[in-house]
Write a protein that holds these residues in place. Structure first.
Motif, PDB file in Angstrom:
ATOM      1  N   GLU A   1       3.700   5.879  -5.634  1.00 37.23           N
ATOM      2  CA  GLU A   1       3.456   5.853  -7.037  1.00 37.23           C
ATOM      3  C   GLU A   1       2.710   7.069  -7.762  1.00 37.23           C
ATOM      4  N   ASN A   2       1.682   7.163  -6.776  1.00 38.73           N
ATOM      5  CA  ASN A   2       0.553   8.125  -6.967  1.00 38.73           C
ATOM      6  C   ASN A   2       0.951   9.705  -6.618  1.00 38.73           C
TER       7      ASN A   2
ATOM      8  N   ASP B   1       0.777  -1.290  -0.081  1.00 44.01           N
ATOM      9  CA  ASP B   1       0.143  -0.120   0.004  1.00 44.01           C
ATOM     10  C   ASP B   1       0.919   1.420  -0.072  1.00 44.01           C
ATOM     11  N   PHE B   2       1.899   1.301   0.672  1.00 45.17           N
ATOM     12  CA  PHE B   2       2.853   2.163   0.726  1.00 45.17           C
ATOM     13  C   PHE B   2       3.582   2.822  -0.613  1.00 45.17           C
ATOM     14  N   LYS B   3       4.010   1.659  -1.101  1.00 46.61           N
ATOM     15  CA  LYS B   3       4.727   1.765  -2.227  1.00 46.61           C
ATOM     16  C   LYS B   3       3.435   2.275  -3.653  1.00 46.61           C
ATOM     17  N   ARG B   4       2.401   1.990  -3.455  1.00 47.85           N
ATOM     18  CA  ARG B   4       1.208   2.220  -4.295  1.00 47.85           C
ATOM     19  C   ARG B   4       1.002   3.599  -4.171  1.00 47.85           C
TER      20      ARG B   4
END
Length: 86
Positions: free
Chosen positions: A85-86, A79-82
Motif C-alpha cells: 500500500e505504501n 506486513d506485506f500488504k501494508r
C-alpha cells in the motif's frame, strides 16, 4: 510466486532467535553425517553423493524452515500488504 516468496521471507525474519538456534541445530544434525561420508571419498565419484546431499538439503530442510515460519505467516501477510500500500 514472487509475492509468496516475499511473504515467506518476511515470516522467516520474524522467527525468534531461540527458534532459529533450534532450526540451525536441526540443519547441522542432518547435514554433518553425509558430509563426513563425502570427506572420506577420494575419487571423482564424490560428485554423485554430493548432488544427492544438496538435493536432500532442499527436500528435507525446506519443510523445517517453513514449519518454523508458519506461525508468523498471518503477520507476514499483513506486513506485506501494508508494504504494498505504501
Amino acid at each position: 510466486m514472487r509475492e509468496r516468496q516475499q511473504i515467506i521471507e518476511i515470516a522467516g525474519n520474524k522467527i525468534k532467535p531461540t527458534q532459529k538456534f533450534v532450526l540451525n541445530l536441526i540443519k547441522l544434525a542432518i547435514l554433518i553425517p553425509p558430509f563426513m561420508m563425502l570427506a572420506k571419498v577420494d575419487s571423482w565419484m564424490f560428485i554423485l553423493p554430493l548432488v544427492f546431499v544438496l538435493g536432500g538439503y532442499f527436500i528435507l530442510l525446506r519443510p523445517f524452515s517453513l514449519y518454523f515460519a508458519s506461525q508468523y505467516i498471518d503477520k507476514a501477510i499483513r506486513d506485506f500488504k501494508r508494504q504494498q500500500e505504501n
